[in-house]
Structures are given as C-alpha cells and as structure tokens.
Enzyme design. Sequence first.
Site, mmCIF file in Angstrom:
data_model
loop_
_atom_site.group_PDB
_atom_site.id
_atom_site.type_symbol
_atom_site.label_atom_id
_atom_site.label_comp_id
_atom_site.label_asym_id
_atom_site.label_seq_id
_atom_site.Cartn_x
_atom_site.Cartn_y
_atom_site.Cartn_z
ATOM 1 N N HIS A 13 60.139 35.949 14.851
ATOM 2 C CA HIS A 13 60.689 36.416 13.638
ATOM 3 C C HIS A 13 59.651 37.608 12.972
ATOM 4 O O HIS A 13 58.503 37.189 12.680
ATOM 5 C CB HIS A 13 60.667 35.416 12.570
ATOM 6 N N HIS A 15 59.267 42.120 11.388
ATOM 7 C CA HIS A 15 59.958 43.250 11.005
ATOM 8 C C HIS A 15 59.062 44.426 11.869
ATOM 9 O O HIS A 15 57.890 44.503 11.380
ATOM 10 C CB HIS A 15 59.765 43.525 9.469
ATOM 11 N N PHE A 16 59.831 45.290 12.598
ATOM 12 C CA PHE A 16 59.067 46.635 13.119
ATOM 13 C C PHE A 16 59.180 47.756 12.240
ATOM 14 O O PHE A 16 58.540 48.657 12.232
ATOM 15 C CB PHE A 16 59.800 46.786 14.406
ATOM 16 N N ASN A 41 66.843 44.111 8.984
ATOM 17 C CA ASN A 41 67.069 44.879 7.709
ATOM 18 C C ASN A 41 66.230 46.201 7.465
ATOM 19 O O ASN A 41 65.544 46.384 6.920
ATOM 20 C CB ASN A 41 66.211 43.701 6.574
ATOM 21 N N LYS A 98 71.521 37.536 11.765
ATOM 22 C CA LYS A 98 70.612 36.941 10.836
ATOM 23 C C LYS A 98 71.528 37.108 9.470
ATOM 24 O O LYS A 98 72.346 37.766 9.265
ATOM 25 C CB LYS A 98 69.626 38.008 10.451
ATOM 26 N N HIS A 135 67.923 33.122 6.370
ATOM 27 C CA HIS A 135 66.764 33.113 5.333
ATOM 28 C C HIS A 135 67.160 32.488 4.120
ATOM 29 O O HIS A 135 68.330 32.657 3.453
ATOM 30 C CB HIS A 135 66.775 34.826 4.833
ATOM 31 N N HIS A 173 61.109 31.284 8.497
ATOM 32 C CA HIS A 173 60.021 31.321 7.617
ATOM 33 C C HIS A 173 59.942 30.131 6.574
ATOM 34 O O HIS A 173 60.041 30.290 5.374
ATOM 35 C CB HIS A 173 59.543 32.570 7.042
ATOM 36 N N LEU A 218 58.267 36.850 0.915
ATOM 37 C CA LEU A 218 59.312 35.814 0.467
ATOM 38 C C LEU A 218 59.712 35.237 1.609
ATOM 39 O O LEU A 218 59.755 35.716 2.765
ATOM 40 C CB LEU A 218 60.623 36.967 -0.112
ATOM 41 N N ASP A 246 56.827 36.829 10.795
ATOM 42 C CA ASP A 246 57.474 37.589 9.538
ATOM 43 C C ASP A 246 56.448 38.707 9.400
ATOM 44 O O ASP A 246 56.522 38.991 7.948
ATOM 45 C CB ASP A 246 57.592 36.525 8.409
ATOM 46 N N HIS A 250 54.528 47.131 4.669
ATOM 47 C CA HIS A 250 54.559 47.991 3.608
ATOM 48 C C HIS A 250 53.635 48.716 3.278
ATOM 49 O O HIS A 250 52.581 48.178 3.357
ATOM 50 C CB HIS A 250 55.105 47.126 2.298
ATOM 51 N N ALA A 262 57.617 42.746 -1.044
ATOM 52 C CA ALA A 262 57.299 41.354 -0.530
ATOM 53 C C ALA A 262 57.202 41.618 0.883
ATOM 54 O O ALA A 262 57.895 42.281 1.588
ATOM 55 C CB ALA A 262 58.438 40.382 -0.678
HETATM 56 C C1 NCD Z 1 60.521 40.899 4.585
HETATM 57 C C2 NCD Z 1 60.673 42.327 4.768
HETATM 58 O O1 NCD Z 1 59.785 43.079 4.020
HETATM 59 O O2 NCD Z 1 61.415 42.777 5.420
HETATM 60 N N1 NCD Z 1 59.688 40.615 3.541
HETATM 61 C C3 NCD Z 1 58.901 39.322 3.372
HETATM 62 O O3 NCD Z 1 58.545 39.091 2.492
HETATM 63 N N2 NCD Z 1 59.040 38.436 4.180
HETATM 64 C C4 NCD Z 1 62.094 40.463 4.446
HETATM 65 C C5 NCD Z 1 62.045 39.063 4.827
HETATM 66 O O4 NCD Z 1 61.649 38.477 5.959
HETATM 67 O O5 NCD Z 1 62.427 38.190 3.852
HETATM 68 ZN ZN ZN Z 2 61.267 38.437 7.631
#
Ligand code: NCD
Ligand code: ZN
Length: 344
Positions: A13, A15-16, A41, A98, A135, A173, A218, A246, A250, A262
Amino acid sequence: MQQITLRTPDDWHLHFRDGDILSETVAATARCFKRAIVMPNLVPPVTNAAMAMAYKSRIVEAIPDGNNFEPLMVLYLTNDTSVQDIQDAKAAGVIAAKLYPAGATTNSDAAVDGIEALYPIFEEMAKQGMLLLIHGEVTEAEIDIFDREKAFIDRFLRKIVAEFVDLKIVFEHITTSDAVDFVVESPENVAATITPQHLLLNRNDLLVGGVKPHNYCLPVLKRNTHQQALREVVASGSSKFFLGTDSAPHEKERKENACGCAGCYSAWSALELYTHVFDELGALDKLEGFASIHGANFYGLAVNEGTVTLKKETWTVPEEIILPNGKPIVPFYAGQQVSWKLAE
Ligand code: NCD
Ligand code: ZN
C-alpha cells in the site's frame, strides 16, 4: 543480531502520485521493494482500466535503469463503477480495487456514498478474483476522528465480510486494537496492512509538545494501547498482517500549513523502521513473513526470488529532500535516528 537478510519485500500500500515527482517516489520504493500496490487517489482518480494502464506506464518510465521493480495497479471505486469496469480492469491486469468512503482522506471526494450500492461490484470482483482494499473509516461529522475506524467495522465491514465469503479483503493501514481483533477473528479471506508510523508512534507523538504535522496521517495515530495491540500482532507472526507503508508524499509547504495534508512520506526509511520495530519487539524472526511472504501469499502471487540485507548501523533520516519541481519535502522520521540500514 547485527545483520538480517530477507527475501526481497513488497509494499502492499503506497502513494506514488503522478508527474515529475515519480522519479523521486518510484526510486525511493524500488531501492528495496520488488513490487508495490499503487493507490489510485490521483486527481482525477484512476477509475478505469485505461487510466490504470496509462498511469502504470508513467510509473514504469520512472523506474531507475537496471531495476526490475513492478507496480501493481488498483482501480478506484466510485458510485459510477460498473461491472464492465471491473471486467475490463481485470483483463488489463489490475489486481485490486480500492474503497474510499467519500471524504475519508486525501483526494477521496469522488469516492463512495452508500457502500451497499457497491455490492454488485463486490460480487463481480469476487468472481474475477480481484481483491477489495478498504480505507476503513466512517466520515460522518458527528463521529469522533479517533472512533472512525471502529465505527466503520461495526457499521460496514462486519456486513461486507459476512456477505462476501469469496472476496479477498484487505483492511488497509489499521490503527486500533478493534481492527486487530476484527481481522484475527475474521475468516481467511480477510487480512490487513500496517504502516511503520502506526507501529512506531501514538497520538502523543502528534500532539504533545506542539503539533507535529509530519506525523499526521489518516487514519490518525491512536492512543498507545492501540499502538501496543498493533505491535503485539506483528510480533505474533500472524499471516493475516503484512507490510503496507502508506508512504504518501506531500510537499513541505502543504504539511506545515494551517490546513496541513495527511500523509507521511516514509519510502526512504520504511523498511529500516519496520526492522527497528521488530528488533525492539525481539521479533526479527517474524520480519520476513510480514515484509516478504504474507502479502504475496494473500494476493495469490509468487514470493520474490531475490534478497535484501539490513545491517545494524545507526543513521539519520535527512531533514529534507528536494523534489524534481525544486520544492522541499520532509521525509517521515526526518532528523531522527534509525538503528538499521539497508546494505548496498
Ligand atoms: C493518503 C494520501 O495522502 O494520499 N494520506 C494518508 O494520510 N494516509 C491517503 C490515504 O491513504 O488515506
Ligand atoms: Zn494510503
């Protein structure tokens, strides 16, 4: 123990993101993971096979030369997702979809209102052998943010699990003892991922002595009793729990902000931090299962062939990394010491 060698791990899990940041995020993960489940996302979200394949090719282009990293693509479910979308995605090689309850987290506005409306989609996913990644937080304003995971279990997840005995479900998560208990008590088609931050930290690390925006993610960090439950279950070696960082980058200015985003960008230290935790728990013998075996088995994929080695050696996570767009990002655990290091 001064050194540990593991079968090459996977990240189930992360996010790229998209665009020029991929040269940073893909390299950071590919340095030690063979595969990763790539969250969909984006803006707009990855809602069909064509978008997933286009995104996959942008990720593949960003893989450093000579590295054989493999992104595993995921479809983003909305109220408009059709049975045909599922069939097309499966045919294109997408292995999971998802479920984000609408408004639950970053870029989830397009997500699902009224989860029961998706039951025909879940049925098709079970038929196609696609996994459902959840989620697990409710989003109603009146539910306290610290109670949202438990409320999701009670209101939705219990019903989904009871209804779909042939659907593989990953509770993503997880952050609470309630989620640990739920997964342990559920049948074999239910598993969970756990992040490094939820094993290492609790809500004091977010709020005591000043707000720590880089520890904000989150589902939000919970009280220490929940952290302990997560630590105990990974130390137990249960095959229902596996690695999902996860990692969610950012830019610094979006985290250190009056309305901070988050997400923790953990890719540069995640495997080392998991090792650090398992070492603290006296459970290094359980690390390989968590990092390299349980996830592949649950997904029905072969485990990886190669190995990675970590050495007991203290290093400090950098304070900042400069992104390809010239802006800084603060990696998770910035400026702090980690007691394990990936060997070259
Ligand atoms: C994730 C994101 O920034 O895309 N943020 C996070 O706090 N985990 C989104 C997610 O996985 O809930
Ligand atoms: Zn995530």
